[in-house]
Structure formats: structure tokens, C-alpha cells
Design a protein around this motif. Structure first.
Motif, PDB file in Angstrom:
ATOM      1  N   THR A 173       2.401  -1.787 -15.368  1.00 51.06           N
ATOM      2  CA  THR A 173       1.014  -2.233 -15.381  1.00 51.06           C
ATOM      3  C   THR A 173       0.153  -1.114 -15.941  1.00 51.06           C
ATOM      4  OG1 THR A 173       1.365  -3.596 -13.416  1.00 51.06           O
ATOM      5  CG2 THR A 173      -0.914  -3.012 -13.939  1.00 51.06           C
ATOM      6  N   VAL A 174      -0.635  -1.419 -16.951  1.00 46.89           N
ATOM      7  CA  VAL A 174      -1.553  -0.448 -17.550  1.00 46.89           C
ATOM      8  C   VAL A 174      -2.957  -1.011 -17.398  1.00 46.89           C
ATOM      9  CG1 VAL A 174      -2.207   0.789 -19.646  1.00 46.89           C
ATOM     10  CG2 VAL A 174       0.204   0.223 -19.244  1.00 46.89           C
ATOM     11  N   GLN A 175      -3.832  -0.244 -16.757  1.00 49.10           N
ATOM     12  CA  GLN A 175      -5.211  -0.683 -16.571  1.00 49.10           C
ATOM     13  C   GLN A 175      -6.174   0.359 -17.124  1.00 49.10           C
ATOM     14  OE1 GLN A 175      -4.599  -1.714 -12.183  1.00 49.10           O
ATOM     15  NE2 GLN A 175      -6.216  -3.114 -12.832  1.00 49.10           N
ATOM     16  N   VAL A 176      -7.272  -0.127 -17.676  1.00 49.08           N
ATOM     17  CA  VAL A 176      -8.315   0.749 -18.192  1.00 49.08           C
ATOM     18  C   VAL A 176      -9.400   0.868 -17.139  1.00 49.08           C
ATOM     19  CG1 VAL A 176     -10.056   1.067 -19.988  1.00 49.08           C
ATOM     20  CG2 VAL A 176      -7.825   0.093 -20.561  1.00 49.08           C
ATOM     21  N   GLY A 177      -9.813   2.085 -16.882  1.00 50.98           N
ATOM     22  CA  GLY A 177     -10.912   2.299 -15.950  1.00 50.98           C
ATOM     23  C   GLY A 177     -10.705   3.554 -15.131  1.00 50.98           C
ATOM     24  N   ASP A 178     -11.674   3.841 -14.315  1.00 47.38           N
ATOM     25  CA  ASP A 178     -11.623   4.978 -13.411  1.00 47.38           C
ATOM     26  C   ASP A 178     -10.529   4.712 -12.388  1.00 47.38           C
ATOM     27  OD1 ASP A 178     -12.001   6.932 -11.467  1.00 47.38           O
ATOM     28  OD2 ASP A 178     -14.145   6.524 -11.212  1.00 47.38           O
ATOM     29  N   CYS A 179      -9.552   5.579 -12.324  1.00 47.68           N
ATOM     30  CA  CYS A 179      -8.421   5.327 -11.438  1.00 47.68           C
ATOM     31  C   CYS A 179      -8.791   5.407  -9.964  1.00 47.68           C
ATOM     32  CB  CYS A 179      -7.278   6.270 -11.746  1.00 47.68           C
ATOM     33  SG  CYS A 179      -7.510   7.909 -11.099  1.00 47.68           S
ATOM     34  N   ASN A 180      -9.876   6.062  -9.623  1.00 48.27           N
ATOM     35  CA  ASN A 180     -10.228   6.205  -8.210  1.00 48.27           C
ATOM     36  C   ASN A 180     -10.346   4.843  -7.512  1.00 48.27           C
ATOM     37  OD1 ASN A 180     -10.567   9.203  -7.667  1.00 48.27           O
ATOM     38  ND2 ASN A 180     -11.761   8.928  -9.537  1.00 48.27           N
ATOM     39  N   PRO A 181     -11.209   3.944  -7.959  1.00 50.32           N
ATOM     40  CA  PRO A 181     -11.260   2.639  -7.281  1.00 50.32           C
ATOM     41  C   PRO A 181      -9.999   1.800  -7.527  1.00 50.32           C
ATOM     42  CG  PRO A 181     -12.771   2.658  -9.151  1.00 50.32           C
ATOM     43  CD  PRO A 181     -12.255   4.062  -8.984  1.00 50.32           C
ATOM     44  N   LEU A 182      -9.371   1.959  -8.695  1.00 48.45           N
ATOM     45  CA  LEU A 182      -8.165   1.182  -8.986  1.00 48.45           C
ATOM     46  C   LEU A 182      -7.037   1.557  -8.031  1.00 48.45           C
ATOM     47  CD1 LEU A 182      -8.338   1.296 -12.888  1.00 48.45           C
ATOM     48  CD2 LEU A 182      -8.862  -0.648 -11.407  1.00 48.45           C
ATOM     49  N   ILE A 183      -6.866   2.839  -7.782  1.00 47.95           N
ATOM     50  CA  ILE A 183      -5.831   3.286  -6.846  1.00 47.95           C
ATOM     51  C   ILE A 183      -6.177   2.857  -5.422  1.00 47.95           C
ATOM     52  CG2 ILE A 183      -4.808   5.332  -5.758  1.00 47.95           C
ATOM     53  CD1 ILE A 183      -4.890   6.657  -8.551  1.00 47.95           C
ATOM     54  N   ARG A 184      -7.434   2.998  -5.044  1.00 48.92           N
ATOM     55  CA  ARG A 184      -7.830   2.588  -3.687  1.00 48.92           C
ATOM     56  C   ARG A 184      -7.601   1.092  -3.471  1.00 48.92           C
ATOM     57  NH1 ARG A 184     -12.115   6.318  -4.685  1.00 48.92           N
ATOM     58  NH2 ARG A 184     -13.586   4.611  -4.976  1.00 48.92           N
ATOM     59  N   ASN A 185      -7.794   0.278  -4.507  1.00 50.00           N
ATOM     60  CA  ASN A 185      -7.527  -1.159  -4.399  1.00 50.00           C
ATOM     61  C   ASN A 185      -6.030  -1.453  -4.323  1.00 50.00           C
ATOM     62  OD1 ASN A 185     -10.242  -1.870  -4.442  1.00 50.00           O
ATOM     63  ND2 ASN A 185     -10.274  -2.123  -6.653  1.00 50.00           N
ATOM     64  N   LEU A 186      -5.233  -0.640  -5.003  1.00 49.76           N
ATOM     65  CA  LEU A 186      -3.785  -0.827  -5.026  1.00 49.76           C
ATOM     66  C   LEU A 186      -3.115  -0.332  -3.743  1.00 49.76           C
ATOM     67  CD1 LEU A 186      -1.165  -1.483  -6.626  1.00 49.76           C
ATOM     68  CD2 LEU A 186      -1.283   0.868  -7.512  1.00 49.76           C
ATOM     69  N   ALA A 187      -3.646   0.715  -3.160  1.00 51.58           N
ATOM     70  CA  ALA A 187      -3.001   1.405  -2.034  1.00 51.58           C
ATOM     71  C   ALA A 187      -2.583   0.500  -0.879  1.00 51.58           C
ATOM     72  CB  ALA A 187      -3.894   2.544  -1.545  1.00 51.58           C
ATOM     73  N   PRO A 188      -3.398  -0.435  -0.418  1.00 49.15           N
ATOM     74  CA  PRO A 188      -2.958  -1.270   0.710  1.00 49.15           C
ATOM     75  C   PRO A 188      -1.655  -2.026   0.434  1.00 49.15           C
ATOM     76  CG  PRO A 188      -5.317  -1.495   0.410  1.00 49.15           C
ATOM     77  CD  PRO A 188      -4.798  -0.715  -0.771  1.00 49.15           C
ATOM     78  N   SER A 189      -1.400  -2.382  -0.816  1.00 51.30           N
ATOM     79  CA  SER A 189      -0.164  -3.113  -1.146  1.00 51.30           C
ATOM     80  C   SER A 189       1.052  -2.196  -1.154  1.00 51.30           C
ATOM     81  CB  SER A 189      -0.303  -3.810  -2.503  1.00 51.30           C
ATOM     82  OG  SER A 189      -0.331  -2.861  -3.557  1.00 51.30           O
ATOM     83  N   LEU A 190       0.838  -0.893  -1.018  1.00 50.71           N
ATOM     84  CA  LEU A 190       1.942   0.078  -1.026  1.00 50.71           C
ATOM     85  C   LEU A 190       2.376   0.482   0.377  1.00 50.71           C
ATOM     86  CD1 LEU A 190       0.554   2.367  -3.869  1.00 50.71           C
ATOM     87  CD2 LEU A 190       2.220   0.512  -4.079  1.00 50.71           C
ATOM     88  N   LYS A 191       1.893  -0.219   1.397  1.00 46.50           N
ATOM     89  CA  LYS A 191       2.191   0.150   2.786  1.00 46.50           C
ATOM     90  C   LYS A 191       3.458  -0.491   3.343  1.00 46.50           C
ATOM     91  CE  LYS A 191      -2.470   1.293   4.251  1.00 46.50           C
ATOM     92  NZ  LYS A 191      -3.475   1.122   5.294  1.00 46.50           N
ATOM     93  N   ALA A 192       4.109  -1.355   2.610  1.00 48.21           N
ATOM     94  CA  ALA A 192       5.306  -2.022   3.117  1.00 48.21           C
ATOM     95  C   ALA A 192       6.401  -1.006   3.432  1.00 48.21           C
ATOM     96  CB  ALA A 192       5.801  -3.046   2.095  1.00 48.21           C
ATOM     97  N   ARG A 193       7.194  -1.305   4.444  1.00 49.27           N
ATOM     98  CA  ARG A 193       8.231  -0.363   4.888  1.00 49.27           C
ATOM     99  C   ARG A 193       9.283  -0.099   3.825  1.00 49.27           C
ATOM    100  NH1 ARG A 193      10.387  -1.901  10.680  1.00 49.27           N
ATOM    101  NH2 ARG A 193      12.145  -2.132   9.295  1.00 49.27           N
ATOM    102  N   ASN A 194       9.520  -1.045   2.950  1.00 47.83           N
ATOM    103  CA  ASN A 194      10.560  -0.876   1.937  1.00 47.83           C
ATOM    104  C   ASN A 194      10.058  -0.222   0.653  1.00 47.83           C
ATOM    105  OD1 ASN A 194       9.012  -3.084   1.159  1.00 47.83           O
ATOM    106  ND2 ASN A 194      10.746  -4.149   0.243  1.00 47.83           N
ATOM    107  N   ILE A 195       8.826   0.253   0.654  1.00 46.51           N
ATOM    108  CA  ILE A 195       8.260   0.885  -0.538  1.00 46.51           C
ATOM    109  C   ILE A 195       8.276   2.397  -0.370  1.00 46.51           C
ATOM    110  CG2 ILE A 195       6.127   1.252  -1.858  1.00 46.51           C
ATOM    111  CD1 ILE A 195       5.461  -1.659  -1.441  1.00 46.51           C
ATOM    112  N   ARG A 196       8.712   3.082  -1.411  1.00 47.61           N
ATOM    113  CA  ARG A 196       8.616   4.540  -1.510  1.00 47.61           C
ATOM    114  C   ARG A 196       8.156   4.829  -2.926  1.00 47.61           C
ATOM    115  NH1 ARG A 196       8.654   3.916   2.899  1.00 47.61           N
ATOM    116  NH2 ARG A 196       9.972   4.684   4.546  1.00 47.61           N
TER     117      ARG A 196
END
Length: 125
Positions: free
Chosen positions: A47-70
Motif C-alpha cells: 500500500t502506497v499513500q500520499v500524505g503526512d504519515c503522522n495521521p496516516l500511521i495513527r489511523n492504521l495503528a489500531p488495525s495492527l493490534k491483533a495478536r498474530n501481527i508482528r
């Protein structure tokens, strides 16, 4: 935040021994993002997105909390444009390691009581 150019991202994709399932790239520059999209169009999970990564990462972060994700987040900020809340969001996932490219010149300029004394420091010709 940015990387050194599309080639460095491609190197990261090819150098990975245990192939990750997802890669996320964020860049402020549309041209660099388009180049990266073209170079990775045949790869799944990029996935390639254009924009300031600060809000983009903060929006993505909750989806990275699953136990099977590293994962590993490589951050290469433009100057001092990294927001503390972005780092907190990644740390709060409990699944991500964070690597930050922190250029020495930025450290000297930000932390030195007299950065002007370092302006002429560097290789001599």
C-alpha cells in the motif's frame, strides 16, 4: 516523512527473509509515491499513500493490534516533522518495533546550545 527514494523501499521488499504479508509506504511527494506504485504493482500486499504519515500511521495503528501481527516500522522523517503521538500509536499496538532514521545533522541542530558553531564542520577539500 519520507524514504531516500523508491529504490530503498524496493530493497526493503526484496531483502526481507521472512516475507511480511503487508507493506505500507507513506510519502508527501506524489511523484515518488507514483514511482513506487509502478515499481511494486505486481506485488501483493503493498500500500502506497500520499500524505503526512503522522495521521496516516495513527489511523492504521489500531488495525495492527491483533495478536498474530508482528511488524517493524522504519521512520525517516523530513527534519523534525515526526509527531510524538505517532510514536505512541505504534508503541501502543504492542506488536510493532520502531526504527527511526535520526540524521546526525538534525541532532546537532536540535540539541546543541550553539548550532552555529557546527555550520563549518565537515569534510575539507
Amino acid at each position: 516523512m519520507r524514504a531516500k527514494g523508491p529504490r530503498s523501499e524496493l530493497n526493503a521488499l526484496h531483502e526481507t527473509r521472512a516475507s511480511p504479508h503487508r507493506h505500507y509506504f507513506f510519502d508527501l511527494d506524489e511523484t515518488r509515491a507514483e514511482t513506487l506504485r509502478a515499481l511494486t504493482e505486481e506485488r501483493n500486499g503493498v500500500t502506497v499513500q500520499v500524505g503526512d504519515c503522522n495521521p496516516l500511521i495513527r489511523n492504521l495503528a489500531p488495525s495492527l493490534k491483533a495478536r498474530n501481527i508482528r511488524g517493524v516500522a522504519f521512520l525517516d522523517p523530513y527534519g523534525a516533522h515526526m509527531e510524538w503521538a505517532t510514536l505512541e500509536a505504534l508503541v501502543d499496538t504492542g506488536t510493532m518495533e520502531v526504527v527511526i532514521n535520526f540524521p546526525l545533522a538534525m541532532a546537532i541542530n536540535r540539541l546543541s546550545p550553539a548550532p552555529e558553531m557546527f555550520r563549518n564542520v565537515g569534510p575539507t577539500s
